[in-house]
Each structure stands twice: as structure tokens, then as C-alpha cells.
Design a protein around this motif. Structure first.
Motif, PDB file in Angstrom:
ATOM      1  N   ALA A 245      36.399  50.689  38.142  1.00  0.00           N
ATOM      2  CA  ALA A 245      37.339  50.279  37.092  1.00  0.00           C
ATOM      3  C   ALA A 245      38.783  50.263  37.570  1.00  0.00           C
ATOM      4  O   ALA A 245      39.701  50.182  36.759  1.00  0.00           O
ATOM      5  CB  ALA A 245      37.216  51.213  35.890  1.00  0.00           C
TER       6      ALA A 245
ATOM      7  N   LYS B  63      43.798  49.899  36.138  1.00  0.00           N
ATOM      8  CA  LYS B  63      42.556  50.539  35.710  1.00  0.00           C
ATOM      9  C   LYS B  63      42.131  49.883  34.405  1.00  0.00           C
ATOM     10  O   LYS B  63      42.843  49.928  33.409  1.00  0.00           O
ATOM     11  CB  LYS B  63      42.745  52.037  35.493  1.00  0.00           C
ATOM     12  CG  LYS B  63      41.484  52.781  35.091  1.00  0.00           C
ATOM     13  CD  LYS B  63      41.762  54.269  34.904  1.00  0.00           C
ATOM     14  CE  LYS B  63      40.472  55.031  34.583  1.00  0.00           C
ATOM     15  NZ  LYS B  63      39.882  54.597  33.291  1.00  0.00           N
ATOM     16  N   ASN B  64      40.965  49.242  34.423  1.00  0.00           N
ATOM     17  CA  ASN B  64      40.536  48.461  33.267  1.00  0.00           C
ATOM     18  C   ASN B  64      39.022  48.552  33.130  1.00  0.00           C
ATOM     19  O   ASN B  64      38.297  47.649  33.494  1.00  0.00           O
ATOM     20  CB  ASN B  64      40.967  46.998  33.422  1.00  0.00           C
ATOM     21  CG  ASN B  64      40.653  46.174  32.197  1.00  0.00           C
ATOM     22  OD1 ASN B  64      40.387  46.716  31.129  1.00  0.00           O
ATOM     23  ND2 ASN B  64      40.673  44.862  32.346  1.00  0.00           N
ATOM     24  N   GLY B  65      38.563  49.646  32.580  1.00  0.00           N
ATOM     25  CA  GLY B  65      37.131  49.829  32.414  1.00  0.00           C
ATOM     26  C   GLY B  65      36.685  49.852  30.978  1.00  0.00           C
ATOM     27  O   GLY B  65      35.575  50.296  30.677  1.00  0.00           O
ATOM     28  N   ARG B  66      37.569  49.420  30.061  1.00  0.00           N
ATOM     29  CA  ARG B  66      37.279  49.459  28.629  1.00  0.00           C
ATOM     30  C   ARG B  66      36.947  50.872  28.178  1.00  0.00           C
ATOM     31  O   ARG B  66      36.165  51.088  27.242  1.00  0.00           O
ATOM     32  CB  ARG B  66      36.130  48.517  28.264  1.00  0.00           C
ATOM     33  CG  ARG B  66      36.329  47.076  28.666  1.00  0.00           C
ATOM     34  CD  ARG B  66      37.520  46.454  27.973  1.00  0.00           C
ATOM     35  NE  ARG B  66      37.342  46.423  26.530  1.00  0.00           N
ATOM     36  CZ  ARG B  66      38.257  45.994  25.665  1.00  0.00           C
ATOM     37  NH1 ARG B  66      39.438  45.603  26.113  1.00  0.00           N
ATOM     38  NH2 ARG B  66      38.023  45.990  24.364  1.00  0.00           N
ATOM     39  N   GLY B  67      37.545  51.842  28.854  1.00  0.00           N
ATOM     40  CA  GLY B  67      37.325  53.234  28.489  1.00  0.00           C
ATOM     41  C   GLY B  67      38.391  53.726  27.533  1.00  0.00           C
ATOM     42  O   GLY B  67      39.123  52.963  26.905  1.00  0.00           O
ATOM     43  N   GLU B  68      38.514  55.054  27.458  1.00  0.00           N
ATOM     44  CA  GLU B  68      39.472  55.634  26.528  1.00  0.00           C
ATOM     45  C   GLU B  68      40.910  55.365  26.955  1.00  0.00           C
ATOM     46  O   GLU B  68      41.790  55.153  26.117  1.00  0.00           O
ATOM     47  CB  GLU B  68      39.241  57.149  26.426  1.00  0.00           C
ATOM     48  CG  GLU B  68      40.186  57.843  25.461  1.00  0.00           C
ATOM     49  CD  GLU B  68      39.926  59.338  25.366  1.00  0.00           C
ATOM     50  OE1 GLU B  68      40.674  60.022  24.647  1.00  0.00           O
ATOM     51  OE2 GLU B  68      38.951  59.818  26.000  1.00  0.00           O
TER      52      GLU B  68
ATOM     53  N   GLU C 147      43.447  53.180  29.799  1.00  0.00           N
ATOM     54  CA  GLU C 147      43.659  52.195  30.845  1.00  0.00           C
ATOM     55  C   GLU C 147      45.138  52.166  31.179  1.00  0.00           C
ATOM     56  O   GLU C 147      45.984  52.488  30.340  1.00  0.00           O
ATOM     57  CB  GLU C 147      43.211  50.797  30.386  1.00  0.00           C
ATOM     58  CG  GLU C 147      41.739  50.711  30.014  1.00  0.00           C
ATOM     59  CD  GLU C 147      41.402  49.366  29.387  1.00  0.00           C
ATOM     60  OE1 GLU C 147      42.288  48.486  29.366  1.00  0.00           O
ATOM     61  OE2 GLU C 147      40.277  49.200  28.912  1.00  0.00           O
TER      62      GLU C 147
ATOM     63  N   TRP D 148      45.545  53.191  25.193  1.00  0.00           N
ATOM     64  CA  TRP D 148      44.805  54.400  24.821  1.00  0.00           C
ATOM     65  C   TRP D 148      43.944  54.091  23.611  1.00  0.00           C
ATOM     66  O   TRP D 148      44.439  53.619  22.591  1.00  0.00           O
ATOM     67  CB  TRP D 148      45.784  55.534  24.516  1.00  0.00           C
ATOM     68  CG  TRP D 148      45.118  56.819  24.092  1.00  0.00           C
ATOM     69  CD1 TRP D 148      44.009  57.389  24.620  1.00  0.00           C
ATOM     70  CD2 TRP D 148      45.557  57.681  23.041  1.00  0.00           C
ATOM     71  NE1 TRP D 148      43.698  58.566  23.980  1.00  0.00           N
ATOM     72  CE2 TRP D 148      44.646  58.771  23.001  1.00  0.00           C
ATOM     73  CE3 TRP D 148      46.622  57.656  22.145  1.00  0.00           C
ATOM     74  CZ2 TRP D 148      44.772  59.803  22.075  1.00  0.00           C
ATOM     75  CZ3 TRP D 148      46.749  58.696  21.236  1.00  0.00           C
ATOM     76  CH2 TRP D 148      45.834  59.756  21.198  1.00  0.00           C
ATOM     77  N   ARG D 149      42.650  54.339  23.746  1.00  0.00           N
ATOM     78  CA  ARG D 149      41.699  54.152  22.652  1.00  0.00           C
ATOM     79  C   ARG D 149      41.073  55.511  22.335  1.00  0.00           C
ATOM     80  O   ARG D 149      40.055  55.882  22.933  1.00  0.00           O
ATOM     81  CB  ARG D 149      40.610  53.152  23.032  1.00  0.00           C
ATOM     82  CG  ARG D 149      41.132  51.771  23.432  1.00  0.00           C
ATOM     83  CD  ARG D 149      39.978  50.829  23.753  1.00  0.00           C
ATOM     84  NE  ARG D 149      40.460  49.535  24.209  1.00  0.00           N
ATOM     85  CZ  ARG D 149      40.717  49.227  25.472  1.00  0.00           C
ATOM     86  NH1 ARG D 149      40.534  50.158  26.424  1.00  0.00           N
ATOM     87  NH2 ARG D 149      41.158  48.038  25.809  1.00  0.00           N
TER      88      ARG D 149
ATOM     89  N   LEU E 282      38.844  58.344  21.255  1.00  0.00           N
ATOM     90  CA  LEU E 282      37.430  58.339  20.912  1.00  0.00           C
ATOM     91  C   LEU E 282      37.232  58.736  19.460  1.00  0.00           C
ATOM     92  O   LEU E 282      37.824  59.713  18.973  1.00  0.00           O
ATOM     93  CB  LEU E 282      36.655  59.289  21.832  1.00  0.00           C
ATOM     94  CG  LEU E 282      36.645  58.911  23.319  1.00  0.00           C
ATOM     95  CD1 LEU E 282      35.889  59.961  24.126  1.00  0.00           C
ATOM     96  CD2 LEU E 282      36.001  57.539  23.515  1.00  0.00           C
TER      97      LEU E 282
ATOM     98  N   THR F  85      43.887  51.275  18.780  1.00  0.00           N
ATOM     99  CA  THR F  85      44.201  50.886  20.148  1.00  0.00           C
ATOM    100  C   THR F  85      45.707  50.988  20.303  1.00  0.00           C
ATOM    101  O   THR F  85      46.459  50.233  19.678  1.00  0.00           O
ATOM    102  CB  THR F  85      43.733  49.456  20.456  1.00  0.00           C
ATOM    103  OG1 THR F  85      42.316  49.365  20.293  1.00  0.00           O
ATOM    104  CG2 THR F  85      44.103  49.070  21.881  1.00  0.00           C
TER     105      THR F  85
END
Length: 755
Positions: free
Chosen positions: A283, A350-355, A357, A407-408, A410, A415
């Protein structure tokens, strides 16, 4: 034609019906709205108006000789492209911004700034030549200043080109050519050109790369015409008697004489781009882009005037019908340009569709060489030497640095985007004399303009999905603008400095959407944009008695509030959208006469411009029969100057270069697996070029006209690798103007190989 001017929507619907009657079944693509997951750097989660088109769709249906042609049929957009390869006047216009306001939109390629914010106006166009049509993965547009992630220049629109990055070995080669017959005034000429491009890329493990090269050799039509007002002639019967002058009316309907065609451009442009990417982790990607663009341009002129022996006349005092006129060196001045620009872009993302990026990105655009040569004495042809001036902008350019995060949290439907940015511009313009304008070295200084601007910004933006039906975005941007190291010099070359400036501003943003049903949604957006003066607007003037005049270093920033309300319906394989928009701009930056010297124009603030409008956008596949795709749009705008103390007579007049109507239609049809046929329409209604709207004659040099233009294209895919196309732009051979003449009927042919 009057009926067509009043009924652009009727024209669009009639053309849709005509297209449907010409075709038979197959599959079709269409212009699409941005949806989550598409490869775009635009903030696609914001519930506001965004539209786009893929590179495959551009290739399939649009006669795209330059990258800006990808925008040709998108709603409310217009690029003032005068000829293929137009490198210095192709300004992007949007809903409430005309083709004289280049600094009111932003153009990016993979996040690298292509907009030329050194200045504002026709000569400060986006660097379209750094992107070739063949390397476009897709292009997306955000309408209005509704994202906190972009500076105030986004008030009109943000355009984002995404460049191809392969997943496996691929290669492409394309050859194209064009020809145009041009008739205007005393010119009856033909102009041809060609383009070759090649690209190759691959992905091997963690590494991926892309290489694209192209060369354009283009002969444009004359875009300017030497002229003299009849009233300026002296009734003294002096001068050399000449024939060939053509009587005409200027934009204000005053009598003038057209003496010859000028600025016929032969441009040879080379472009090369290298993109490298390395996946440090699944990512985490590092990427680098190097873009190079070179342009050798020669502008020539042709005099219509003939003396008694039949020889062309380019200088001296002439006599036309008993009135004498002095021909200046600038009337027929040719020029030569040698430009070489280099672009760099570097990012770690960093772009992994995680919490969480993040991205660190930097770019630089450098005028490595930018030299234009022009004579200061009348010359009969571009090969004739003599005294002249050299204008050198080498050392100008801009750079950007950005740190961005997403920042997403959890378990929370938010977003959050945030970032810090710095955008810097450096203007360096030096004019010197030369004994030989073609080959001579720089000599005595004539003038010099220098200056830097810097914008440092921080932003925070939160998109919250409240329920399945409700979604909202709130954002805030803080900008610190600086102008410094500004100065101007005359022939003495003693730099007179401008005082440094620093100002701060806040720009709030808000958007909300409500999904009323599976088919219907409503969206509303509002945002403030602060468009700061450019270095050219601040620092270019003149020196009189060792004082700087005709320049206002205290120019205020443009401050615009923009809002829109949208209703959108999802159709079977398509959508229909109606958007109402409003914009109020205070302290708009325009060149206008000085109150103390009405014959001198300089950039000043206009107190208030108000724009109201409606935009209709439609796209659908398999319309009436399988395989027919239609996309169309119509925009009505009422843009009026409501306050201007410097020029009170302009109050109540329409904003220049913003037409009352714009409309487009693109009908594309796939017949089987091999044939694609396309019909396109582009319409622009009444508009003016002056703040006083005292230029009613748009169908002349320096005028701004309405137009209705028909385009056509047929593409045939021989097999998986080979394809060819033939297209005609301006099939109806409409003559139309935006100060300069646009191209007339043009035939374009292409042959392409894909590995």
C-alpha cells in the motif's frame, strides 16, 4: 441562424434524433460521472458536481489532436484553442469565467500543476503540451471551489488528467495528419500538419514504468490581421498609392481597413515523458515523473497591399483612396520562438483504503529556455534580418509541495482529509535589443519584470455519511499569500522594487446530499474562494520619471462565493442532472482604463460581478436502440457587472467572454465490433469582449462571436492491434471568432497500432 441562437436545446434534441436515424446496433461507452474507486486524485467523496471521460472514450469518439480536446464536450467548459498545437492562448473557460481568466481554474496531471499562475490572461494558458492524448487514462472535472484541498484558483473548475500506468507490457504507436482550407479577408490558403507519437510501458514485480514521446508539426491559419481605422488616416494624399486594402467593420462597427494576414504559426513541438513507480509495500508507492516539452515556432505575415508595380508593401507611408497611413513595424511583425520547458513530479503515497492514508508530493515546472525574437523595423518576410527585441522568460516557473492525509475512523462514517501545501511562482521577463532579431545576441536592455508569489495553506475537510440517505462535507482552508522581490526596470536596467506584501484569508466549504429514492438525489454546495493576484498582474507596468506607473501593487484579491443546487435522476444506463448555480465575485481582476488616463489600460479591481445560471447534463447508453450513446449539456448564464467605481459605465453590462448559452451534444454509435461513428455539436451564444459591451460586431477580427459547430468521426478497428479513423471538425465550415479566428473545416486522419 437567429432561431438557432434562441433555441440551443432544440438544436441538441434535433441532432439526437438525426443521429439515431443513421445507425444500427452495437455497444457504446459514454461520458460518466465520477464514482468511488475510479483512478482520480479529485476528492470524489464530496457530494457536488463532478464529471469525467476516460481515455478510451476520447480515443473512440473525439478528434483529439491535443490533450485539451478531451474536454470538448463536457458541460460548461470551453477551451479557446485556435489551431492544432495552440500553446499560448488555449485558455480554459468555465461556468462564470471567460476565456480571458486563465487564473480562475486549475489543471493538473497526476497531481502536478499545469496551470500557469505566473499571470492571468490569454498568454498564461495551462501547459497542455505536457500531456499527449494517447497517454490519458481519464480526465475528471470538479466544478466550483467546493473542496478545501484546492487553492482559490479553483473557483471555476479543477481539471485532473490521470496518465496511464500499465499493469503489463503495452505499447502504442499513432500517426495522424490534418488539413484545413482557410478563407478570410484576402487569404485563401491551405494549412496542413502531422503528428507522430509512441508509448511503451510495463510492470515487473514492484516496478512499473511508462515512456511517451510525440512530435507535432503544425501549420496554423493566420490568427491576426493588420488593420487601420479609416478615421485615423490623413486626407493629405501623401504616401505610396497601394491597392489590396479590404474595407470592413471593426467590433464596434467603426470603418477600418484590413491590410494583411499576420501570425500564421508554424510550430514544431516535441514532447517526452517518463513515469517510474516502485511499490515499497503493498500500500506504499513511490513515483517520479519527468516531462519535457520543446517548441520551435515561426510566425509569418502576408501583406494584401500592392504598389503600382505589383510588389507587396510592408512598411512606410501608404495612400489608400486619398488618405495616408503610417505602417508600423508591429503591423506585420513576424516572430520566432524557441521554448524548452521541463516538469518534475515526485510523490510518496500510502493508499490502501485503510484507516489512515497519507501522501508527500512535490513538483517543479521550469522555463529552462523561453526566448521570443521580434523585429522593431518593418521587414518583408521572416528571413529578413534587422534590429529587433528579444524577450527572454528563462528562469520563470513554479513549484509545489504538499503533505496530505486521509483518516477513516473505524466504526465511524467519517472521512477526514487534511493537509499542508505550498505553491510558489517565479516570474522573470527580460527584454533586450539586438542588431539582428533572427540570429543576434542580446544587446542593450529594454525592460525587465521580476517578482515572486507564494501561497502557504492548511486545510481540514470532513465527509460524514449521516445515514444511507444523507451525506455531508464540511471544510475549511487557511491561506497565507505573499508577494515579494518584485521589480521593474527600463533601458537603464536599474531595478525599481515593489514593496513586499503578505495577506491571510479563510475559505469555508460545505456540501450536502440527500438520496430521496433509488433514482433521485438532491445535492447542495457552497464555498468561498480567494484568487490572489499573480506576479504578472502585480509587477508589470512602466517607468516614467523614475516612478512605476500603470501598475497597482496594492491590487486586492478576488473573493468569490459560489453555490449550486442539483437534482439528479439515475436512468437506465445513464443519468440526467439539473444544476442551478450562483456566484458573487468581489474585487474581480480585470484590465480596464485608468480613471486618470482613459487611454491607458491596467489591471484593476472590479467591485462586484454577479452570475446566475442553470446547467443541464444528460448521458445514457442504448438510447432508442442498442449501441447508441448520447451525452449532451446546455448551460445558461446571466453574468453581470454590478459595481465598478473605476469604470461606472460598465455597471449593468455582461461579464466579458461569458456567453448567455453554451450547449454540447455527442452521439456515438458502435456498429458491430469494428465500426464507431460519432456526431458532435458545440454551441456558444452571444457574448462580448469588452467591459462596456460596446463591441456588437462579433464576426470580425478582435470580435467575439456566437457559433454552432458540427463535428464528425468514423473509427474502424481492423483487429485487436490496428485501428484507423477519419474525422472532420467544423463540418459546417462555420467562421467564428474569439478575438482571433478559430479553425475552419478541418479533416483529421489517424492510424494506430496497439501491442
Amino acid at each position: 441562424m437567429n432561431n438557432l441562437k434562441c433555441r440551443p436545446l432544440a438544436v441538441m434534441l434535433a441532432a439526437m434524433g438525426a443521429a439515431a436515424s443513421m445507425v444500427c446496433p452495437a455497444r457504446a461507452d459514454h461520458v460518466v460521472h465520477i464514482t468511488a474507486g475510479r483512478p482520480t486524485s479529485l476528492p470524489a467523496q464530496i457530494p457536488t458536481t463532478m464529471e469525467g471521460i476516460t481515455g478510451e472514450q476520447v480515443e473512440d469518439r473525439i478528434n483529439a489532436s491535443d490533450s485539451e480536446d478531451a474536454l470538448k464536450y463536457l458541460p460548461s467548459l470551453n477551451v479557446r484553442k485556435r489551431y492544432i498545437g495552440d500553446y499560448d492562448h488555449a485558455v480554459l473557460a468555465s461556468r462564470a469565467s471567460g476565456t480571458g481568466n486563465s487564473a480562475r481554474s486549475l489543471v493538473y496531471a497526476d497531481g502536478i500543476l499545469l496551470s500557469n499562475l505566473l499571470g492571468n490572461g490569454a498568454t498564461y494558458t495551462p501547459r497542455w503540451g505536457q500531456v499527449s492524448p494517447e497517454e490519458i487514462e481519464r480526465v475528471d472535472v470538479l466544478y466550483g471551489p467546493f473542496s478545501a484541498a484546492y487553492p482559490g484558483n479553483s473557483v471555476g473548475a479543477v481539471v485532473d488528467f490521470q496518465i496511464r500506468m500499465p499493469d503489463q507490457l503495452e505499447a502504442h504507436v499513432k500517426l495522424s495528419g490534418y488539413t484545413q482550407g482557410f478563407r478570410q479577408y484576402g487569404s485563401d490558403t491551405r494549412h496542413d500538419g502531422g503528428q507522430a507519437s509512441a508509448s511503451i510501458g510495463d510492470r515487473q514485480g514492484a516496478w512499473s514504468w511508462w515512456l511517451d514521446v510525440s512530435r507535432l508539426d503544425s501549420n496554423g491559419q493566420p490568427i491576426a490581421f493588420a488593420n487601420k481605422l479609416v478615421s485615423a488616416g490623413k486626407a493629405n494624399n501623401d504616401g505610396v498609392p497601394v491597392t489590396g486594402a479590404i474595407a470592413d467593420k471593426n467590433p464596434s462597427n467603426a470603418d477600418w481597413l484590413i491590410l494583411g494576414a499576420t501570425s500564421q504559426v508554424h510550430t514544431v513541438q516535441d514532447h517526452a515523458k517518463v513515469k517510474l513507480a516502485y511499490d515499497i509495500a503493498p500500500a506504499l508507492r513511490a513515483s517520479y515523473t519527468l516531462g519535457w516539452w520543446r517548441n520551435d515556432a515561426v510566425r509569418t505575415s502576408t501583406s494584401y497591399l500592392r504598389d503600382g508595380a505589383g510588389n507587396p508593401v510592408y512598411g512606410g507611408t501608404i495612400n489608400v483612396a486619398g488618405r495616408s497611413y503610417a505602417l508600423l513595424a508591429s503591423d506585420f511583425a513576424p516572430s520566432r520562438g524557441a521554448l524548452e520547458h521541463v516538469m518534475h513530479g515526485l510523490s510518496l503515497k500510502k493508499n490502501g483504503r485503510g484507516e489512515f492514508e497519507w501522501e508527500v508530493a512535490a513538483s517543479r515546472y521550469d522555463y529552462a529556455r523561453d526566448l521570443v525574437r521580434t523585429p522593431t523595423v518593418a521587414v518583408p518576410d521572416p528571413a529578413t534580418g534587422g534590429q529587433g527585441n528579444l524577450t527572454d522568460m528563462g528562469g520563470s516557473g513554479w513549484n509545489t509541495l504538499a503533505l496530505r492525509g486521509v483518516w477513516r475512523p473505524l466504526g465511524i462514517a467519517h472521512t477526514v482529509e487534511f493537509g499542508v501545501q505550498r505553491d510558489s511562482a517565479c516570474l522573470r521577463t527580460r527584454v533586450t535589443g539586438s542588431a539582428d532579431w533572427i540570429h543576434g545576441a542580446a544587446g542593450k536592455p529594454v525592460s525587465r519584470f521580476v517578482g515572486d508569489t507564494r501561497l502557504t495553506s492548511v486545510y481540514l475537510q470532513d465527509t460524514w455519511r449521516i445515514t444511507d440517505a444523507w451525506k455531508t462535507t464540511l471544510g475549511l482552508r487557511r491561506e497565507q499569500w505573499q508577494a515579494f522581490d518584485g521589480g521593474i526596470a527600463n533601458s537603464a536596467d536599474a531595478l525599481l522594487p515593489f514593496k513586499a506584501r503578505s495577506e491571510a484569508s479563510w475559505s469555508p466549504k460545505a456540501a450536502v446530499s440527500y438520496r430521496a429514492s433509488d433514482d433521485w438525489s438532491v445535492k447542495a454546495s457552497a464555498g468561498r474562494a480567494v484568487r490572489n493576484p499573480t506576479a504578472q498582474e502585480l509587477f508589470q507596468g512602466s517607468i516614467v520619471n523614475n516612478d512605476i506607473v500603470n501598475s497597482d501593487p496594492a491590487l486586492r484579491a478576488e473573493r468569490s462565493w459560489t453555490s449550486e443546487l442539483t437534482a439528479e435522476r439515475q436512468l437506465d444506463k445513464g443519468s440526467l442532472r439539473l444544476t442551478g448555480f450562483h456566484e458573487t465575485s468581489r474585487d474581480a481582476l480585470y484590465s480596464q482604463p485608468l480613471p486618470s488616463a482613459p487611454t491607458v489600460n491596467t489591471v484593476q479591481n472590479i467591485a462586484r460581478i454577479r452570475t446566475n445560471g442553470l446547467e443541464l447534463s444528460y448521458q445514457q447508453e442504448d438510447v432508442w436502440l442498442h449501441g447508441l450513446a448520447l451525452t449532451g449539456s446546455a448551460t445558461w448564464a446571466d453574468s453581470v457587472i454590478t459595481g465598478n467605481s473605476a469604470l461606472p459605465a460598465s455597471v449593468g453590462k455582461r461579464q466579458p467572454r461569458v456567453p448567455d448559452w453554451r450547449a454540447t451534444l455527442l452521439a456515438s454509435y458502435h456498429a458491430g465490433e469494428h465500426w464507431t461513428s460519432t456526431l458532435g455539436l458545440r454551441y456558444s451564444g452571444r457574448q462580448y469582449g469588452s467591459l462596456l459591451n460596446n463591441d456588437p460586431n462579433g464576426m470580425t477580427y478582435m470580435g467575439v462571436s456566437d457559433y454552432l459547430v458540427l463535428d464528425a468521426r468514423v473509427r474502424y478497428r481492423f483487429n485487436r492491434q490496428w485501428s484507423g479513423s477519419v474525422g472532420i471538425d467544423n463540418l459546417n465550415n462555420r467562421k467564428y471568432w474569439a478575438f482571433h479566428p478559430y479553425t475552419q473545416r478541418m479533416l483529421v486522419a489517424e492510424l494506430k497500432f496497439d501491442l
